[in-house]
Design a protein around this motif. Structure first.
Motif, PDB file in Angstrom:
ATOM      1  N   GLN A  42      -1.390   9.831   8.375  1.00 21.21           N
ATOM      2  CA  GLN A  42      -2.133   8.649   7.740  1.00 21.21           C
ATOM      3  C   GLN A  42      -1.497   8.434   6.199  1.00 21.21           C
ATOM      4  O   GLN A  42      -1.568   7.616   5.713  1.00 21.21           O
ATOM      5  N   TRP A  45       2.196   7.198   6.280  1.00 16.11           N
ATOM      6  CA  TRP A  45       2.312   5.850   6.752  1.00 16.11           C
ATOM      7  C   TRP A  45       1.575   4.736   6.007  1.00 16.11           C
ATOM      8  O   TRP A  45       1.769   3.515   6.118  1.00 16.11           O
ATOM      9  N   GLY A  46       0.301   5.269   5.520  1.00 15.25           N
ATOM     10  CA  GLY A  46      -0.364   4.278   4.850  1.00 15.25           C
ATOM     11  C   GLY A  46       0.382   3.519   3.535  1.00 15.25           C
ATOM     12  O   GLY A  46       0.016   2.427   3.053  1.00 15.25           O
ATOM     13  N   THR A  49       2.466   0.570   5.169  1.00 14.79           N
ATOM     14  CA  THR A  49       1.966  -0.345   6.049  1.00 14.79           C
ATOM     15  C   THR A  49       2.589  -1.728   5.958  1.00 14.79           C
ATOM     16  O   THR A  49       2.886  -2.382   6.708  1.00 14.79           O
TER      17      THR A  49
END
Length: 651
Positions: A42, A45-46, A49
């Motif tokens: 998380q 990749w946050g 996005t």
């Protein structure tokens, strides 16, 4: 992983896949590892996005555009592949009426085939007759197998079996003979092959009675399917009879009603008036041909790549600055290369009635197969009532490259008959392919290339030295886009055709390649239908071919005699001829003869094989003359020294 460990720990019968470590400890370790991995993912990749969303959106947009483009191409292909329906519009045009006639012809042919099946099933429906037929065939095969020698080939073996079966049929009473022959005509070949397989194949150990029972079950099963099909045809006949009765009643009701002109009669009157108008202006328009312009200066050769798609848009073409007739030469066409799919060409041929056509068919089909255009088919149109021609045509039909249709027009050849052949095929290009003519192997290729190069829907051959010739002299070589031909092509009209006249000059391209005009070598070319000349030429050719085949067969069987005489062993004094030179010539001719026969044996093309046999026969005749001079030189000297030829004293 936690679920798997817990499940295995709670199962007493589970295999010992996990070492002796506390289960709760392992479960806590795996749960912690999964939690850490999820948090790291998380966090990583946050930050990206927005970029991921933009990338996925671009991919989706590209897929939508690509799918739309592919669907448009498929729709265009489906439109081109659809067979032209002349009745899809409003009203009843001449093409629509013509299409209805052709569909009726097809329906009559189909009904005749159904009637033959119904007639046959009435004869072959009894089980006892099938049992007797199986006994006859199996006994004949068993007897022939017992008498078969090692030297006998397979074809001779089958011929002996057929002879035994025919002899047993002849011994039956007349009424039983007809039934036996009909059953054998329907099931004989399949039963014979199955019986031979049973005797010589993997079931060769079976007894004769076992084979008969198995063959009887096999034949009865096939007959059951035929009877079911015949019953379906009978129901269809009953339905057609009911429809006809209803149509008859409705027609009689309309006859007794007040008379009104029908749209069909009005359409025929309009069509007749149109034809009358065309016949009046035919001679006037034939005198108005414009001077043809050479293609090199028209700008068509800017690109050497051609495509078929522009040709199909001929309906949008109008007569402008390029409205005149265009000529394409060999230099213009042979350098062109295709881009995309090539069009499919259907050659329409009218097979004339009569015995000469039976002899000419083999040469005509072989000549057509020499065409170097790959995507092609030949449609043979013959008169429905001519059974000899129909039987001969079926020998050459293969269902893919060579097809045949039966025209039911009272007059033959006729406009309706040849247009029926064009109507019955699904193709991109239609070509008139006359039966009495020879065609150069490159004719289709060059004419189709001319269409694609100029984006015009029709092409003809330009005979050497005939620029501006009468249109009717050149229409025999007409080749055109399928829709254009179905709308405008009406050959064999009594008043002539205006298809090549001035108002359609912007649709025509003329192919000026002298080598294609192979039928114009003599001004007075004898007609093929001149029976006396045709038979005389045919007998000479067949005699030479047969002689060459016999000579080659002797060579294969080592029965051909070779010259063994040498100088000094002759019965007469050797003349002042160069005997050694003649012997060498004879030897060279003998070697050449063997080479020709070897090539003929390996040649698959029947036309080329016949030519090799003909050359072998002529070479053998020349070889025989040399042998006669070597064996009897005195006679040769007497022939040379005849009074008609003055001889020098020192000779």
């Amino acid at each position: 992983a936690t679920f798997l460990i817990t499940h295995l720990a709670g199962n007493e019968n589970a295999p010992a896949l996990i070492p002796s470590v506390p289960v709760k400890r392992l479960a806590s370790i795996m749960s912690g590892f999964a939690s850490v991995t999820s948090k790291d993912s998380q966090a990583h990749w946050g930050k990206q996005t927005p970029a991921v969303i933009i990338l996925l959106g671009c991919i989706a947009l590209f897929q939508v555009c690509y799918q739309g483009y592919v669907m448009s191409l498929l729709q265009q292909g489906e439109e081109l592949d659809q067979l032209h329906d002349a009745c899809d519009g409003a009203g009843e045009s001449s093409q629509c009426l013509e299409q209805r006639i052709y569909m009726r012809w097809q329906e009559e042919t189909r009904l005749e085939e159904q009637e033959d099946i119904l007639r046959s099933t009435r004869i072959t429906g009894h089980e006892d007759h099938h049992k007797a037929h199986v006994d006859r065939v199996v006994d004949a095969v068993v007897k022939a197998a017992a008498n078969k020698t090692v030297e006998a080939d397979w074809e001779e073996h089958k011929s002996n079996i057929h002879a035994q079966i025919e002899a047993r049929h002849e011994a039956l009473p007349a009424d039983e003979r007809e039934k036996a022959q009909e059953i054998h005509a329907v099931h004989g070949e399949q039963l014979l092959d199955a019986t031979l397989e049973a005797l010589h194949g993997e079931h060769s150990g079976e007894t004769t009675e076992h084979i008969k029972q198995r063959m009887l079950n096999y034949q009865l099963e096939r007959e059951r399917h035929r009877q079911e099909r015949a019953e379906k045809f009978r129901r269809q006949q009953q339905e057609r009879q009911l429809q006809f009765d209803k149509l008859l009643n409705d027609t009689m009701a309309k006859i007794h009603a007040p008379p009104t002109p029908s749209p069909w009669s009005q359409s025929l009157e309009a069509l007749q008036a149109h034809f009358d108008e065309l016949s009046k202006k035919g001679d006037e328009q034939k005198k108005k041909w414009q001077e043809a312009r050479r293609l090199k200066n028209s700008g068509f050769l800017a690109s050497r790549t051609i495509r078929w798609q522009p040709v199909t848009r001929w309906t949008a073409a109008t007569g402008g600055q390029d409205a005149g007739l265009v000529i394409a030469s060999w230099e213009d066409l042979h350098v062109l290369k295709w881009s995309g799919a090539k069009p499919h060409v259907a050659c329409i041929t009218m097979v004339p009635p009569g015995t000469p056509s039976l002899h000419h068919m083999m040469y005509f089909v072989d000549n057509w197969k020499l065409q170097d255009w790959d995507s092609k088919e030949l449609v043979l149109v013959y008169q429905h009532s001519d059974e000899r021609i129909a039987k001969m045509v079926r020998k050459y039909v293969d269902g893919t490259s060579v097809k045949a249709v039966a025209a039911r027009d009272g007059k033959f050849p006729s406009t309706a008959a040849i247009r029926f052949g064009a109507w019955s095929v699904k193709t991109d290009v239609i070509a008139r392919w006359d039966f009495d003519e020879w065609h150069h192997p490159e004719q289709l290729t060059l004419q189709v290339k001319a269409l694609a190069m100029t984006s015009r829907p029709a092409s003809i051959l330009q005979p050497a030295g005939t620029h501006g010739a009468n249109a009717t002299d050149r229409e025999a070589t007409l080749l055109g886009e399928a829709k254009w031909m179905r709308e405008l092509w009406y050959p064999f009209l009594g008043h002539g055709s205006d298809i090549l006249e001035e108002d359609r000059a912007h649709h025509i391209v003329q192919v000026d390649v002298p080598k294609l005009d192979i039928n114009a070598k003599t001004e007075n070319k004898p007609s093929f239908h001149d029976a006396a000349a045709a038979f005389e030429i045919l007998e000479i050719e067949l005699a030479e071919i047969a002689s060459g085949q016999a000579i080659c067969m002797k060579l294969r069987n080592h029965e051909h005699q070779h010259l063994t005489a040498r100088p000094g062993t002759l019965q007469v004094a050797e003349p002042e001829l160069d005997h050694k030179s003649l012997t060498q010539i004879h030897h060279d001719a003998d070697v050449r003869l063997q080479d020709l026969c070897s090539k003929a044996d390996n040649e698959a093309n029947s036309l080329k094989r016949a030519e090799l046999h003909r050359r072998a026969a002529r070479l053998s005749s020349f070889e025989a003359e040399i042998v006669s001079e070597l064996i009897d030189p005195k006679a040769a000297i007497e022939n040379v020294s005849s009074p008609e030829v003055p001889q020098r004293a020192d000779k």
